[in-house]
Structures are given as C-alpha cells and as structure tokens.
Write a protein that holds these residues in place. Structure first.
Motif, short mmCIF file in Angstrom:
data_model
loop_
_atom_site.label_atom_id
_atom_site.label_comp_id
_atom_site.label_asym_id
_atom_site.label_seq_id
_atom_site.Cartn_x
_atom_site.Cartn_y
_atom_site.Cartn_z
N LEU A 26 0.83 -1.21 0.00
CA LEU A 26 0.00 0.00 0.00
C LEU A 26 0.87 1.26 0.00
O LEU A 26 0.51 2.26 -0.65
CB LEU A 26 -0.93 -0.02 1.21
N ARG A 27 1.98 1.21 0.70
CA ARG A 27 2.90 2.37 0.70
C ARG A 27 3.41 2.64 -0.70
O ARG A 27 3.43 3.80 -1.16
CB ARG A 27 4.06 2.08 1.65
N GLU A 28 3.80 1.59 -1.41
CA GLU A 28 4.30 1.76 -2.77
C GLU A 28 3.22 2.30 -3.69
O GLU A 28 3.46 3.18 -4.53
CB GLU A 28 4.82 0.42 -3.29
N ALA A 29 1.99 1.80 -3.53
CA ALA A 29 0.88 2.28 -4.35
C ALA A 29 0.61 3.75 -4.10
O ALA A 29 0.35 4.53 -5.03
CB ALA A 29 -0.37 1.45 -4.07
N ASN A 30 0.69 4.16 -2.84
CA ASN A 30 0.41 5.55 -2.50
C ASN A 30 1.52 6.49 -2.98
O ASN A 30 1.25 7.64 -3.34
CB ASN A 30 0.22 5.68 -0.98
N TYR A 53 -5.36 -5.17 -5.56
CA TYR A 53 -5.39 -6.43 -6.31
C TYR A 53 -6.43 -6.35 -7.44
O TYR A 53 -6.18 -6.81 -8.56
CB TYR A 53 -5.72 -7.57 -5.35
N ALA A 54 -7.60 -5.78 -7.12
CA ALA A 54 -8.65 -5.66 -8.15
C ALA A 54 -8.17 -4.78 -9.30
O ALA A 54 -8.45 -5.07 -10.48
CB ALA A 54 -9.92 -5.08 -7.52
N ARG A 55 -7.44 -3.71 -8.99
CA ARG A 55 -6.91 -2.84 -10.06
C ARG A 55 -5.94 -3.62 -10.94
O ARG A 55 -5.93 -3.47 -12.17
CB ARG A 55 -6.22 -1.63 -9.44
N ALA A 56 -5.10 -4.44 -10.32
CA ALA A 56 -4.15 -5.24 -11.09
C ALA A 56 -4.88 -6.21 -12.01
O ALA A 56 -4.50 -6.41 -13.17
CB ALA A 56 -3.21 -5.99 -10.15
N ARG A 57 -5.95 -6.82 -11.52
CA ARG A 57 -6.72 -7.77 -12.32
C ARG A 57 -7.41 -7.08 -13.50
O ARG A 57 -7.65 -7.70 -14.53
CB ARG A 57 -7.78 -8.46 -11.44
N ARG A 58 -7.72 -5.78 -13.31
CA ARG A 58 -8.36 -5.04 -14.40
C ARG A 58 -7.34 -4.54 -15.42
O ARG A 58 -7.72 -3.90 -16.40
CB ARG A 58 -9.15 -3.85 -13.84
N GLY A 59 -6.06 -4.78 -15.18
CA GLY A 59 -5.04 -4.38 -16.14
C GLY A 59 -4.30 -3.12 -15.80
O GLY A 59 -3.51 -2.62 -16.63
#
Length: 404
Positions: free
Chosen positions: A278-282, A297-303
């Motif tokens: 989460l730190r890396e994402a932020n 994870y959902a964002r990654a699955r959406r591409g």
C-alpha cells in the motif's frame, strides 16, 4: 552432596516420565495404559503409578468403553483421556485492528470466541496490558465464566520475542523495546502468560489442527501486514538462541533497499507485507491513497499497469526468499498461510516457477507447497495450544514439587 544430586536427578526423571505419559494421552485422545507403555517404552508398572498420580490431580479421567462386547472374555480395557474440566485456557492473537480471543477447555474444545477492536495499532506496554484484560473480560462474559477461572493464556504477537522468558525485544504493536510483557501481564492478571511470535503459534496450530498434522518437519510462512515464519523440526518449534530465529520477513533481499518497520532497509517484508504494498501504491499514485489490499489487487486484475508492477515485484521478491528458505532447510512441506492467501500473486504459477528455477537442482521432488488461508481465530487457537502446553508443564512440575 552426592545423595542430593541423585535425589534431584531422580525427581527430574520422574517429571520427564509424567510429561511423556501425559503427552501420549493428549496425542492419542483416548488410550489404554498398556498402549501407553508400548508407545513410550515405560514399564506398565510405572505407567500405572504415573496415571494414578495424574488421576488424583484431576488432569486425566478414565473412560469405560460403552461397547462391552467381549466382556465375557475378560475385563474391558479402560481408556484414559485428558479431563477437559481441569483447566480453562485462553489464546489471544494481537493483530493490527483487533485482538482475537478463544477460550478452550483442557482438551482443546472451544468454549467461546471473541474479538476486541484495537483503539490504535501501536500502543504502550501498559495500554496493551489493559487491552488484553478487556479482551479476556469480554470473552469470559460471553462464556458466562470469570477471568479468575483462567489457568493460563497464550499470546501471539508479531515481532522479535524471547518465548522462553516471555520477553518482547521488539514488536510493531508496541511503542517501546525490550518489554517484560509476560511479567507485566501475569502481575496484572491472575494467571501465567505464555508469549510467542505469532508465526510460531500458527505453526503450532498447523501442527495440531491444520496442514502439518502427522508431519514431523515443516515450515509455515505467514503473509499479512508483515511476513513471518514458523519452523517445526522433529515435532518441535525452532526459535533460535535469542528467540529471534525464523525471521523470514527480515531477511535481506535488496542492499540499501526499502525501509522496513523494524528500522532496517531491504527486508523482504518491506516489499511483500500489506503495508509495503500500500505504501508503494500511495507513492506512485496521484489519486486518493489506497487503504485496502483488495482494491489494489482488483486494479491489477483489471489491467492497471502500476498495480500489476507492484504485485509482480512482490512476487519476484517472495520467490527469491522462498527459494532461499528451501535451499537452507530442504523441508518436506511448506505451508503458505495468512490473509494474503486470498490473493494469488504470491503463489501464482509464475512465482512458483521462479522458486523452482532458483532451488538447488537434484534428482528428487521439490518440497510440497500448500496454501492455507485462515483468519485470526486459528492464530488464537495456536496461542491457546501454547498455553495448554505451558499449563500442563507447570502442573506436572507441581506434582514433582509435592514429592519434596
């Protein structure tokens, strides 16, 4: 002096014999005296004497078989079992959002389950004592029991913990280092406390209730907010000399790399733990900060390329670390456990292929890798099992003390 030494040695031998017989009864569930003698290589006369002491102390009880068929041929064999009513025990898992409590009887049967929310994830030692007290009160109220009935409590806590002395060198849940937490808890509450690293207690739970049953040597790796490891060798948990062994999350995977909660850089946890992802994402995102791993994870699955790259890097780092563990220990079984098992980015076929490619190659099958997703309740069950062991040892030691 020689006579005193022989007496002390004899008392220690009797204590070891009692513990061996007691452990055999617990492992079997129900077992006849003659079978105890056969399994332990202790003489039938000694088994009879020891079980008489355990019966008198109220730790075990006799069970007469209901099916008396064959009674014409002789007296039915009486089995022995642990007496569940002998003790009430508690197991607590202190996580980042809540304390999960389970109350069990001496047989390990569940009496009550309870969750106590944390006011904040990092607290003072005194606040943690108060939190444990409130959580035990809540569990006892739910069960219609009193806190004074608890014979012992196990506590699972992340961090560097000396389990033999119930001493916390460091935990991300505490704002102080080098805390005699076990002593503080035992002084505040009327029972002994047994504290261990939470990953060790997951290993204990897997050994007794989960994927590690009937396996003498295995490794459990837990991935949640942090990364932990429990090692079972010859049916015993390995903790290291200082209680700091098996700190898989703090093995180094990058020189001068990302900052870890422990204060050092380059730890595996700083690339794989919930907070690290989460730190890396932020850091990378210009949008609202991510607060939940499921959304990343959902964002990654959406591409989403950014989310995919974060999880891909975590998978590569984890594969490197897991291959190192296999190369060092060569275990029969590796269990991957914890909340992150709800997402497959750490055990996808691509990650497992990296592990296989990095493990020393010999003409023999690789260790089996099993996935076991579970919640905080099973961690608490491991803590309760640890308390059960501790109370059993104290009680049997007390029998030996009564001889002097």
């Amino acid at each position: 002096m020689a006579g005193a030494a022989r007496a002390t040695h004899g008392m220690e031998q009797r204590e070891v014999g009692r513990q061996q017989v007691f452990d055999t009864i617990r492992a079997a569930g129900r077992i006849a005296r003659i079978d105890i003698a056969r399994q332990t290589s202790v003489s039938p006369a000694t088994v009879t004497a020891i079980t008489s002491e355990l019966l008198a102390a109220g730790l075990i009880e006799e069970i007469v078989p209901e099916d008396r068929e064959g009674a014409k041929r002789g007296r039915p064999r009486v089995a022995l079992k642990i007496r569940g009513a002998a003790h009430l025990l508690a197991g607590l898992k202190i996580a980042d959002r809540a304390v999960t409590v389970i109350l069990v009887d001496f047989e390990g049967q569940t009496v009550a389950e309870y969750d106590q929310p944390l006011p904040h994830p990092v607290m003072s030692p005194a606040e943690m004592v108060g939190l444990v007290e409130a959580a035990l009160d809540g569990a006892c109220k739910l069960a219609g029991r009193s806190r004074t009935e608890i014979s012992g409590a196990g506590v699972g806590l992340s961090g560097l913990i000396d389990a033999r002395n119930n001493f916390v060198h460091w935990s991300p849940n505490l704002d102080a280092r080098n805390v005699h937490l076990g002593r503080m808890l035992s002084e505040a509450l009327p029972c002994p406390f047994f504290i261990d690293n939470d990953a060790n207690l997951v290993a204990k739970a897997e050994q007794l209730f989960g994927e590690g049953r009937n396996t003498s040597d295995f490794i459990v790796i837990t991935i949640e907010m942090g990364v932990g490891m429990g090692i079972v060798i010859d049916n015993r948990i390995y903790r290291g000399e200082r209680g700091c062994g098996a700190e898989f999350g703090h093995t180094k995977v990058q020189l001068d790399g990302a900052l870890c909660r422990c204060g050092q850089r380059g730890c595996l946890e700083a690339y794989v733990g919930d907070y690290a992802l989460l730190r890396e994402a932020n850091i990378r995102s210009g949008a609202a900060p991510e607060e939940d791993l499921s959304r990343l994870y959902a964002r990654a699955r959406r591409g989403d390329a950014m989310a995919q790259s974060i999880l891909d890097r975590a998978g590569r780092m984890f594969a490197m670390g897991l291959a190192n563990v296999i190369n060092i220990f060569d275990p029969k079984l590796v269990i991957l456990s914890g909340e992150q098992m709800a997402y497959d980015f750490l055990y996808s076929e691509a990650v497992l292929a990296r592990v296989r490619a990095s493990v020393v190659q010999v003409d023999a099958p690789l260790p089996e890798i099993r996935i076991h997703e579970w919640g905080d309740l099973m961690w608490a069950k491991g803590a309760a099992a640890y308390a059960m062991e501790g109370v059993s040892a104290l009680t049997i030691k007390g029998l030996a003390m009564n001889e002097t």
